[in-house]
Design a protein around this motif. Structure first.
Motif, PDB file in Angstrom:
ATOM      1  N   GLU A 257       0.833  -1.212   0.000  1.00 41.63           N
ATOM      2  CA  GLU A 257       0.000   0.000   0.000  1.00 41.63           C
ATOM      3  C   GLU A 257       0.865   1.259   0.000  1.00 41.63           C
ATOM      4  O   GLU A 257       0.546   2.247  -0.664  1.00 41.63           O
ATOM      5  N   ASP A 258       1.959   1.223   0.744  1.00 40.89           N
ATOM      6  CA  ASP A 258       2.878   2.369   0.775  1.00 40.89           C
ATOM      7  C   ASP A 258       3.477   2.608  -0.609  1.00 40.89           C
ATOM      8  O   ASP A 258       3.537   3.755  -1.080  1.00 40.89           O
TER       9      ASP A 258
ATOM     10  N   TYR B  89       0.855   4.036  -3.068  1.00 40.18           N
ATOM     11  CA  TYR B  89       0.615   5.472  -2.927  1.00 40.18           C
ATOM     12  C   TYR B  89       1.736   6.279  -3.565  1.00 40.18           C
ATOM     13  O   TYR B  89       1.494   7.319  -4.186  1.00 40.18           O
ATOM     14  N   LYS B  90       2.975   5.810  -3.442  1.00 43.37           N
ATOM     15  CA  LYS B  90       4.100   6.509  -4.068  1.00 43.37           C
ATOM     16  C   LYS B  90       3.942   6.532  -5.593  1.00 43.37           C
ATOM     17  O   LYS B  90       4.230   7.543  -6.250  1.00 43.37           O
TER      18      LYS B  90
ATOM     19  N   LEU C  91      11.128  -2.379   3.066  1.00 49.77           N
ATOM     20  CA  LEU C  91      10.756  -0.990   2.770  1.00 49.77           C
ATOM     21  C   LEU C  91      11.937  -0.241   2.159  1.00 49.77           C
ATOM     22  O   LEU C  91      11.767   0.557   1.227  1.00 49.77           O
TER      23      LEU C  91
ATOM     24  N   ASP D  16      12.008   1.474  -1.490  1.00 44.87           N
ATOM     25  CA  ASP D  16      12.378   2.884  -1.647  1.00 44.87           C
ATOM     26  C   ASP D  16      13.506   3.034  -2.670  1.00 44.87           C
ATOM     27  O   ASP D  16      13.542   4.009  -3.441  1.00 44.87           O
TER      28      ASP D  16
END
Length: 297
Positions: A147-148, A151-152, A251, A255
Motif C-alpha cells: 500500500e505504501d 501510494y508513491k 521498505l 524505496d
C-alpha cells in the motif's frame, strides 16, 4: 562473536578462507549440513573444517553450528546480542527500548545495503517504469508495504492497481490487451500461502511478468518464473513479536526501486509531483470553503 571472526580473522590459510567464504554465502544452509556434506561442498577435508572451528574458539563443528545459529537470530548492538524476534528484555526503560529499535533499524539498513544487487534494483525499476499498468500484491504485513508503494506510484501519475482483499487479489479477468504493457510486483515474506500460489498462477496464465520481493531463500520454482527476484536476509523466525528487521529491509529495497524509477524520468516526475500537490491544495481549499458554508446555514 563467531560472525565477526569469520569476517575479520586475517590468520587464515587459503583452504580456511575457502570454507569461510562458503559459510558467509550460505550461513543458514551450513547450519543444516553435516560435516561430511560441508567438506564436499567446499572441496576440503573434514579435518580442515574441524581445525578451523577450533581456531574460531569452538569445540568442533557441532559447537560451531550451535553458535552460528544463535548469532543468525540476533544482532550485535552496543556489545550485546539482541534477538530480532524479541528484542526487548524484561523491565526495560522507555529510553533503552527506543535505543534498541534505533540500533536494530541502523544495523538492518547497513546489512541490507551491503548485500544489495544493484543490477536487480535497476532491472525492477525499468520494468515498472515502462509498464502501462502495475499490479501490486501483498498479504498481511506485506500488504502494508504494498500500500505504501502503491501510494508513491500514484503520486507520480503511474497507473497502479492494488486489491486489499484476498479473494479479489486472487481473481483476475482472463481478457488481456496485448497493446498494454502490464507488470506485477509481489511482496511475500515466505512465498508459501495459497494466495501467493494463486496470484503467480494468474499472472503466468495471462503472460504478465512479475517482480518478487521476499525474505525466503528457497523460492523455487517461483524465482525461476519471476523476471527479477529481490531477497532480504531475514533473521526472524515465526515466533517473532513483530516484523521489525524484515519490514525495514523490504521498505528500504522498495524505496531504492522507487528512487531509481524517479531518476529514470526525473523531469517528468518533478512535474507530476507538482501537479499532484496542486490538486491536493485545490481540493483542500474547496472543502474548507464548502465546510464553512455548511456551518453558516
Amino acid at each position: 562473536m563467531i560472525i565477526e571472526q569469520l569476517v575479520g580473522n586475517k590468520k587464515l590459510t587459503k583452504i580456511e578462507e575457502q570454507v569461510i567464504q562458503f559459510i558467509q554465502d550460505y550461513p543458514r544452509a551450513v547450519i543444516n549440513l553435516s560435516l561430511e556434506q560441508l567438506s564436499k561442498q567446499c572441496f576440503v577435508s573434514q579435518a580442515s573444517i574441524i581445525r578451523l572451528c577450533k581456531k574460531l574458539g569452538t569445540k568442533g563443528f557441532a559447537d560451531f553450528k550451535i553458535q552460528l545459529a544463535s548469532e543468525l537470530s540476533s544482532f550485535a548492538l552496543d556489545g550485546k546480542q539482541i534477538s530480532v524476534d524479541i528484542p526487548i528484555p524484561p523491565n526495560e526503560s522507555c529510553e533503552n527500548i527506543a535505543k534498541i529499535f534505533y540500533n536494530l533499524s541502523v544495523k538492518t539498513l547497513e546489512h541490507t545495503f551491503n548485500t544489495i544487487n544493484f543490477n536487480e534494483i535497476e532491472e525492477a525499476a525499468k520494468l515498472l517504469t515502462e509498464a502501462d499498468t502495475v499490479y501490486l500484491y501483498g498479504r498481511g504485513e506485506s500488504l502494508i508495504l504494498a500500500e505504501d508503494f502503491h501510494y508513491k506510484l500514484i503520486r507520480l501519475g503511474i497507473h497502479s492497481s492494488l486489491e486489499t482483499l484476498n479473494g479479489f487479489q486472487e481473481a483476475r479477468s482472463s481478457y488481456t490487451n496485448s497493446k498494454i504493457n502490464e507488470v506485477a510486483l509481489i511482496i511475500s515474506q515466505y512465498c508459501n500461502s495459497n494466495q501467493f500460489h494463486y496470484v503467480v498462477d494468474e499472472l503466468m496464465s495471462n503472460n504478465i511478468p512479475f517482480i518478487l520481493l521476499t525474505a525466503t531463500q528457497k523460492t523455487w520454482p517461483y524465482d525461476h518464473f519471476a523476471k527479477v527476484t529481490l531477497r532480504i536476509n531475514c533473521l526472524e523466525s515465526r515466533h517473532k513479536m513483530g516484523s521489525f528487521t524484515s519490514r525495514t529491509a523490504m521498505l528500504y529495497l522498495l524505496d531504492c526501486i522507487f528512487g531509481q524509477m524517479f531518476s529514470l524520468n526525473y523531469e517528468q516526475n518533478i512535474t507530476n509531483l507538482a501537479r499532484f500537490s496542486q490538486r491536493k491544495i485545490e481540493r483542500d481549499y474547496y472543502y474548507r470553503n464548502t465546510h464553512s458554508t455548511d456551518n453558516s446555514d
